[in-house]
Motif scaffolding. Structure first.
Motif, PDB file in Angstrom:
ATOM      1  N   ILE A   1     -10.803  -1.413 -11.177  1.00 18.80           N
ATOM      2  CA  ILE A   1     -11.525  -1.417  -9.556  1.00 18.80           C
ATOM      3  C   ILE A   1     -11.117  -3.012  -9.175  1.00 18.80           C
ATOM      4  CG2 ILE A   1     -13.169  -1.051  -7.933  1.00 18.80           C
ATOM      5  CD1 ILE A   1     -12.927   1.537  -8.808  1.00 18.80           C
ATOM      6  N   LYS A   2     -11.216  -2.673  -7.673  1.00 16.02           N
ATOM      7  CA  LYS A   2     -10.188  -3.765  -7.311  1.00 16.02           C
ATOM      8  C   LYS A   2     -11.574  -4.931  -6.249  1.00 16.02           C
ATOM      9  CE  LYS A   2      -7.353  -5.835  -3.622  1.00 16.02           C
ATOM     10  NZ  LYS A   2      -8.009  -6.928  -2.812  1.00 16.02           N
ATOM     11  N   ASP A   3     -11.742  -5.481  -6.190  1.00 14.26           N
ATOM     12  CA  ASP A   3     -12.882  -6.978  -5.574  1.00 14.26           C
ATOM     13  C   ASP A   3     -12.296  -6.756  -4.677  1.00 14.26           C
ATOM     14  OD1 ASP A   3     -14.154  -6.127  -8.744  1.00 14.26           O
ATOM     15  OD2 ASP A   3     -13.492  -8.247  -9.051  1.00 14.26           O
TER      16      ASP A   3
ATOM     17  N   ARG B   1      -2.265  -6.260  -7.864  1.00 15.44           N
ATOM     18  CA  ARG B   1      -2.038  -7.645  -7.964  1.00 15.44           C
ATOM     19  C   ARG B   1      -1.896  -7.874 -10.170  1.00 15.44           C
ATOM     20  NH1 ARG B   1      -5.933 -10.206  -4.462  1.00 15.44           N
ATOM     21  NH2 ARG B   1      -7.170  -9.156  -5.484  1.00 15.44           N
ATOM     22  N   TYR B   2      -0.944  -7.936 -10.728  1.00  7.63           N
ATOM     23  CA  TYR B   2      -0.484  -7.448 -12.400  1.00  7.63           C
ATOM     24  C   TYR B   2      -1.605  -8.621 -12.886  1.00  7.63           C
ATOM     25  CZ  TYR B   2       1.214  -8.466 -16.857  1.00  7.63           C
ATOM     26  OH  TYR B   2       1.386  -9.154 -18.313  1.00  7.63           O
TER      27      TYR B   2
ATOM     28  N   GLU C   1      -6.855  -9.567 -15.473  1.00 12.10           N
ATOM     29  CA  GLU C   1      -7.974 -10.619 -16.138  1.00 12.10           C
ATOM     30  C   GLU C   1      -9.042  -9.766 -15.860  1.00 12.10           C
ATOM     31  OE1 GLU C   1      -7.998 -13.259 -12.923  1.00 12.10           O
ATOM     32  OE2 GLU C   1      -6.944 -14.629 -13.433  1.00 12.10           O
ATOM     33  N   GLY C   2      -8.496  -8.534 -15.504  1.00 11.36           N
ATOM     34  CA  GLY C   2     -10.040  -7.357 -15.305  1.00 11.36           C
ATOM     35  C   GLY C   2      -9.716  -7.154 -16.599  1.00 11.36           C
TER      36      GLY C   2
ATOM     37  N   GLY D   1     -13.483  -7.123 -22.239  1.00 12.57           N
ATOM     38  CA  GLY D   1     -13.014  -7.381 -23.638  1.00 12.57           C
ATOM     39  C   GLY D   1     -11.687  -6.450 -23.694  1.00 12.57           C
ATOM     40  N   LEU D   2     -10.679  -6.090 -23.341  1.00 12.79           N
ATOM     41  CA  LEU D   2     -10.093  -5.184 -23.667  1.00 12.79           C
ATOM     42  C   LEU D   2      -8.963  -5.701 -23.705  1.00 12.79           C
ATOM     43  CD1 LEU D   2     -10.928  -2.486 -21.239  1.00 12.79           C
ATOM     44  CD2 LEU D   2     -11.214  -2.396 -23.403  1.00 12.79           C
TER      45      LEU D   2
END
Length: 433
Positions: A335-337, A366-367, A372-373, A378-379
């Motif tokens: 999900i985009k912030d 965006r890659y 970063e997400g 933790g993935l």
């Protein structure tokens, strides 16, 4: 049986062969009636004992209820019959006899508990009420598909056996796949995102999802039907517009095409949502829930909405509503912030009105930010390389959502248990039938 006539299409003066189930037998002494039921309804078969062959009368009046029968004869008008006509039989054949002792009563005269009905689902769906739910469900899916096509979407089918879970965590069902560990897919989320980056751009899917839910409640399942939408070049606001269009189309389809089924279920005032669904921010939602005084503890920023809170807010709003602008920390990695307020996500939920029906949002296209997400939750991004690498090759901005198909039917018909809307439910206790 090419010469078969349905019970609903039998007209006075016709010579017909009807086939169905022996629904009921009424013996009035010198005259007896066999009620035959098929998908279209019921028809009365009349036996005048003194005027008919004894064997014919015996076959037609001593058959066990729910046996499959075929009746050939003349259709006559009879205003006292339940459907205004009856058959005077020339022959009656018992095609498949039923045991006299049935595990439940398909006529509905004797109630059965839900577990008994689910154990004997075939018999259960001979009841008009149960059958009506699944005819309505079929119309919901048909109407949704039509709405998706009106939105210019292409229907896709994605894998249900995957190497990595969509969201990770403990809700994964592991399986052995030719000596490798694999999982049942929790969602088509990652695959439908890959498709918006293809030449298809706008896609939908209606199919099964699998979640190892620990919850054993009237609204949770371990195998459910997900109604998914994803589109390139739209934001979360436009995704909510599309969501509202599909949900309203489902209601409109049922209202237009399921009058008999709604009547069977006793819905005299079935309403199609005619106003735009309110869009409350997460902050507004927790403030309104707290203001109801229904919770023992006040909600604070970052809390998920508890069931009691959803019910309180649903009562306050009085219909479907969106909850938008959720805290980034409690929404999935994809999900985009918001660019200017990174603590807020573009994620949204649709409530209907006291239960979550839809989860969606704009996706991170965006890659670098996507990777970063992953790490923030933790993935391991490398475990999802089939997915993330495509974001290096030109992934457009996109948004989408998923509707719980059973929840849509459940909330539409105000069913007490989600299992009423599933042919063969899968939950923590039920793996068969």
């Amino acid at each position: 049986m090419n010469d078969r006539t349905t019970t609903a299409s039998a007209e006075p003066g016709d010579d017909v062969t009807v086939a169905g189930w022996a629904h009921e037998i009424r013996d009035l002494g010198g005259i007896a009636f066999l009620i035959v039921r098929d998908k279209t309804g019921k028809i009365q078969v009349k036996f005048e004992k003194d005027a008919m062959d004894d064997e014919l009368v015996e076959t037609g009046t001593e058959v066990a209820r729910e046996s499959v029968v075929s009746v050939t004869g003349a259709v006559e008008e009879e205003e006292r019959a339940p459907t205004g006509v009856e058959i005077v039989p020339d022959s009656v054949e018992v095609i498949a006899p039923a045991d006299p002792e049935l595990p439940l009563d398909p006529s509905g005269k004797v109630d059965a508990e839900l577990p008994t009905r689910l154990d004997n689902r075939t018999l259960d769906l001979r009841r008009e009420e149960a059958k009506a739910i699944f005819e309505i469900r079929a119309e919901v899916l048909r109407s949704a598909r039509e709405a998706f096509r009106e939105l210019g979407s292409t229907e896709i089918t994605t894998p249900k056996i995957v190497a990595t879970g969509t969201e990770g965590g403990t809700e994964l069902f592991p399986i052995t796949y030719f000596g490798q560990e694999a999982f049942m897919n929790q969602s088509p989320q990652l695959f439908k995102q890959l498709m918006v980056g293809s030449g298809l751009e706008r896609v939908f899917e209606i199919g099964p999802i699998f979640r190892a839910e620990e919850h054993n409640t009237p609204r949770h399942l371990n195998e459910a039907t997900s109604i998914d939408f994803e589109s390139a070049f739209i934001d979360h606001e436009e995704a909510m517009d599309a969501c509202e269009q599909v949900v309203r189309a489902a209601y409109e389809g049922v209202a237009a095409n399921c009058a008999d089924q709604l009547d069977t279920l006793g819905y005299d005032d079935f309403e199609v949502p005619d106003e735009a669904f309110p869009r409350l921010t997460y902050e507004e939602a927790i403030e309104r829930i707290n203001a109801t005084g229904e919770l023992d503890t006040q909600l604070v920023w970052g809390d998920d909405l508890p069931t009691e809170g959803e019910k309180a807010l649903g009562t306050d709003v009085g219909g479907h509503y969106f909850v938008t602008d959720w805290p980034s920390e409690i929404k999935p990695f994809y999900i985009k912030d918001y660019d200017d307020e990174t603590e807020l996500s573009t994620g949204f939920d649709l409530m209907a009105p006291n239960m979550e029906l839809v989860s969606g949002g704009q996706r991170e296209h965006r890659y670098d930010q996507l990777v970063e997400g992953f790490e923030a939750q933790g993935l391991d991004p490398e475990a999802f390389d089939y997915y993330t690498k495509m974001f290096r090759y030109g992934m457009p901005p996109h948004a989408g959502w998923a509707i719980g198909g059973e929840r849509l039917v459940m909330t539409m018909l105000d069913l007490p248990n989600i299992r009423e809307a599933v042919l063969f439910p899968r939950d923590r206790q039920r793996l068969s039938p």
